[in-house]
Design a protein around this motif. Structure first.
Motif, PDB file in Angstrom:
ATOM      1  N   VAL A 119      -0.365  -6.386   2.470  1.00 13.35           N
ATOM      2  CA  VAL A 119       0.053  -5.137   1.826  1.00 13.35           C
ATOM      3  C   VAL A 119       0.650  -5.493   0.472  1.00 13.35           C
ATOM      4  O   VAL A 119       1.654  -6.203   0.382  1.00 13.35           O
ATOM      5  N   LEU A 120       0.019  -5.011  -0.598  1.00 12.42           N
ATOM      6  CA  LEU A 120       0.520  -5.289  -1.947  1.00 12.42           C
ATOM      7  C   LEU A 120       1.622  -4.292  -2.279  1.00 12.42           C
ATOM      8  O   LEU A 120       1.662  -3.187  -1.719  1.00 12.42           O
ATOM      9  N   ALA A 153      -1.190   3.294  -0.805  1.00  9.46           N
ATOM     10  CA  ALA A 153      -0.994   1.931  -0.279  1.00  9.46           C
ATOM     11  C   ALA A 153      -2.135   1.080  -0.826  1.00  9.46           C
ATOM     12  O   ALA A 153      -3.292   1.524  -0.833  1.00  9.46           O
ATOM     13  N   LEU A 154      -1.803  -0.122  -1.310  1.00  2.00           N
ATOM     14  CA  LEU A 154      -2.837  -1.046  -1.787  1.00  2.00           C
ATOM     15  C   LEU A 154      -2.924  -2.209  -0.797  1.00  2.00           C
ATOM     16  O   LEU A 154      -1.930  -2.903  -0.556  1.00  2.00           O
ATOM     17  N   LEU A 155      -4.088  -2.388  -0.198  1.00  2.00           N
ATOM     18  CA  LEU A 155      -4.260  -3.325   0.899  1.00  2.00           C
ATOM     19  C   LEU A 155      -5.337  -4.338   0.547  1.00  2.00           C
ATOM     20  O   LEU A 155      -6.488  -3.957   0.283  1.00  2.00           O
ATOM     21  N   TYR A 158       4.809   0.730  -0.638  1.00  2.00           N
ATOM     22  CA  TYR A 158       3.897   1.820  -0.995  1.00  2.00           C
ATOM     23  C   TYR A 158       4.445   2.544  -2.224  1.00  2.00           C
ATOM     24  O   TYR A 158       5.586   2.327  -2.633  1.00  2.00           O
ATOM     25  N   ALA A 159       3.633   3.411  -2.797  1.00  2.00           N
ATOM     26  CA  ALA A 159       4.100   4.247  -3.914  1.00  2.00           C
ATOM     27  C   ALA A 159       3.974   5.706  -3.483  1.00  2.00           C
ATOM     28  O   ALA A 159       2.925   6.123  -2.985  1.00  2.00           O
ATOM     29  N   TYR A 207      -5.467   3.152  -0.045  1.00  2.00           N
ATOM     30  CA  TYR A 207      -5.381   4.253   0.920  1.00  2.00           C
ATOM     31  C   TYR A 207      -4.485   5.319   0.291  1.00  2.00           C
ATOM     32  O   TYR A 207      -3.313   5.055  -0.019  1.00  2.00           O
ATOM     33  N   VAL A 208      -5.068   6.503   0.094  1.00  2.00           N
ATOM     34  CA  VAL A 208      -4.390   7.566  -0.644  1.00  2.00           C
ATOM     35  C   VAL A 208      -4.413   8.847   0.182  1.00  2.00           C
ATOM     36  O   VAL A 208      -5.430   9.165   0.816  1.00  2.00           O
TER      37      VAL A 208
END
Ligand SMILES: C[S@@+](CC[C@H](N)C(=O)[O-])C[C@H]1O[C@@H](n2cnc3c(N)ncnc32)[C@H](O)[C@@H]1O
Length: 499
Positions: free
Chosen positions: A460-461, A494-496, A478-479, A437-438
């Motif tokens: 959530v990674l 976010a990497l999900l 998140y980044a 998700y960007v």
């Protein structure tokens, strides 16, 4: 409506322009020195060379740079023109080149960025507030204030050139107003004016930053919240927003190399293995860019796409870019997918944007589709990129007028769409698959708040773990990229992993 291979309708593959690929702002244009001075032999020499009508004897030569800057500002005000799209056209039509082109661009963009500050100064030097000044006159005076407070143009030249402009374009009467205001403005430096017109930072930090860095108050508040409340860091971010971004290029893996871009004059980037920065010149003139093997693309835009490809998966053959237009991330994902034997589907709700994706990809299938009404089976994909429509508060550097156009009232509608799209992206990925998700916005309502709502459906990674080469991405999971830390757009990732 579907748009399969071969139905690109003119947007042929391998013919990319290098534009519209995630760094659509004012990149690729002449970069003026700060406070560009009018060049010797500037506009008159250019006018003669370009075969323009000669000036009548005794009349001052028409100041092409300032007239172009003024016309651009009027078009932005009257027609909602995009400055970075119109300026190159204006310069080309009027055959303004070299130093005059750089001056016109610097004056127009600098004034548009700074007008929140300049209007406060004008208010302090005028018997009426800026809202009551005729807009054509106000724009000319703003141009004059910019020259006085932020360029090295000598004050007498800035004032007299602005008075000439007002006389010519607005009328002789208003030139008296312009003269009176500009002479007062010229009496102090920018720092001295800010002492007078900006509220003290210790008493009203948001008010101070709003005036000092020329951003709408609601944006300053949102950015302050997004950086975690630190006022000095917010100031650094706002300052970075006022700089023109460097032109970043991506060498699409397997199709071009960074070495190729470096040989063409670019400099290797700090973070993305595929990025290089072009200090000057037209990116479209680089063969790899002209052939869509490389493109103009913000470095953070590259890295969020790469992070998605780096999450280990046991099965990895089908990828979706759900909001793919104009195709910057899709171009990179398509190249990486091709190296791995995976296949990308690029979708966008707008036909003309889907067509642009066709131009940035080689192997991908591209369709026009609404992500909230999927044209694909549930659980069909191993990886999904959702680069959601957003306020774009992370890319304010790119469009000088953008900060004044954004409207906080659009946020509820946007966040509702972002939630629907994220739900749909999670439906599209198989259990165990991963969704990125960007947003090109750090606004907390568009980033964390949207992701927090789906936490029960996902693992959530820690996105930072997939970008080990980049420091300063925040506290996780998140980044968050930042212009003032990374020199990139303020991109959120976010990497999900679907449970
Ligand atoms: C932030 S842009 C994507 C930029 C793109 N990923 C890139 O790197 O070039 C968001 C895109 O979402 C598209 N969009 C908006 N609503 C959509 C929807 N319901 N379904 C699919 N695409 C949508 C817009 O047309 C726009 O092209």
């Amino acid at each position: 409506m579907k748009q399969g291979r071969g139905q690109g309708g003119g947007a042929r593959r391998g013919q990319g322009s290098g534009q519209g690929s995630g760094q659509g702002g004012d990149s690729g244009q002449v970069r003026p020195g700060r406070g560009g001075r009018p060049g010797r032999g500037g506009q008159a020499a250019h006018a003669a060379k370009a075969g323009q009508p000669k000036q009548g004897r005794g009349r001052p030569p028409r100041d092409e740079a300032r007239n172009a800057a003024y016309d651009l500002m009027r078009a932005v005000d009257e027609r909602d023109a995009y400055a970075n799209l119109l300026m190159p056209t204006l310069l080309r039509q009027r055959r303004i080149t070299g130093r005059d082109a750089a001056l016109a661009t610097e004056l127009a963009y600098g004034t548009l960025r700074g007008l929140g500050t300049y209007d406060e100064v004008i208010a302090a030097c005028s018997d009426r507030p800026p809202e009551e000044v005729d807009p054509p006159l106000l724009d000319a005076v703003r141009l004059g204030v910019h020259q006085l407070l932020r360029t090295r143009i000598p004050p007498h030249a800035a004032v007299s050139a602005t008075i000439d402009l007002v006389r010519l374009r607005v009328g002789p009467g208003p030139s008296r107003y312009a003269n009176a205001v500009l002479r007062k403005v010229a009496g102090r430096t920018l720092e001295q004016w800010l002492e007078i017109v900006a509220p003290p930072r210790d008493q009203d930090p948001i008010g101070n930053l709003t005036v000092a860095y020329s951003h709408p108050r609601w944006i300053v508040t949102a950015l302050r919240d997004a950086v975690g409340g630190d006022v000095d860091e917010t100031a650094a971010l706002l300052e970075a927003d006022n700089e023109r971004p460097r032109v970043a290029l991506v060498a699409r893996p397997g199709r071009a190399t960074v070495e190729e871009l470096v040989a063409a004059g670019a400099e290797r980037a700090a973070y993305s293995p595929y990025a290089a920065y072009l200090p000057e010149g037209d990116p479209g003139a680089i063969p790899a860019v002209g052939e869509a093997r490389a493109a103009v693309q913000d470095e953070a835009s590259q890295l969020v796409a790469l992070a998605l490809t780096r999450v280990p998966l046991d099965q990895d053959s089908t990828w979706l870019d759900m909001c793919a237009g104009p195709g910057g991330k899709a171009g990179l994902l398509d190249a990486v997918a091709a190296q791995r034997g995976a296949r990308l589907l690029g979708a966008d709700v707008q036909y003309h944007r889907a067509r642009l994706v066709w131009g940035t990809t080689r192997e991908a299938k591209v369709i026009t589709a609404d992500g909230t009404r999927p044209a694909w089976r549930p659980g069909a994909f191993d990886r999904v990129m959702l680069d959601a429509p957003c306020t774009g508060l992370g890319a304010l550097r790119r469009r000088p007028e953008a900060r004044w156009r954004r409207d906080p009232r659009s946020i509820p509608e946007l966040t509702a769409l972002q939630r629907r799209l994220l739900g749909s992206a999670l439906d599209a990925v198989r259990p165990g698959g991963v969704v990125a998700y960007v947003t090109c916005s750090p606004h907390l309502a568009e980033t964390r708040a949207v992701v927090e709502d789906v936490r029960d459906r996902v693992e959530v990674l820690d996105a930072r773990a997939f970008l080990p080469e980049v420091p300063g991405l925040g506290d996780g999971p998140y980044a968050q990229f930042w212009p003032h830390r990374h020199g990139t757009d303020a991109m959120f990732l976010a990497l999900l992993r679907r449970s």
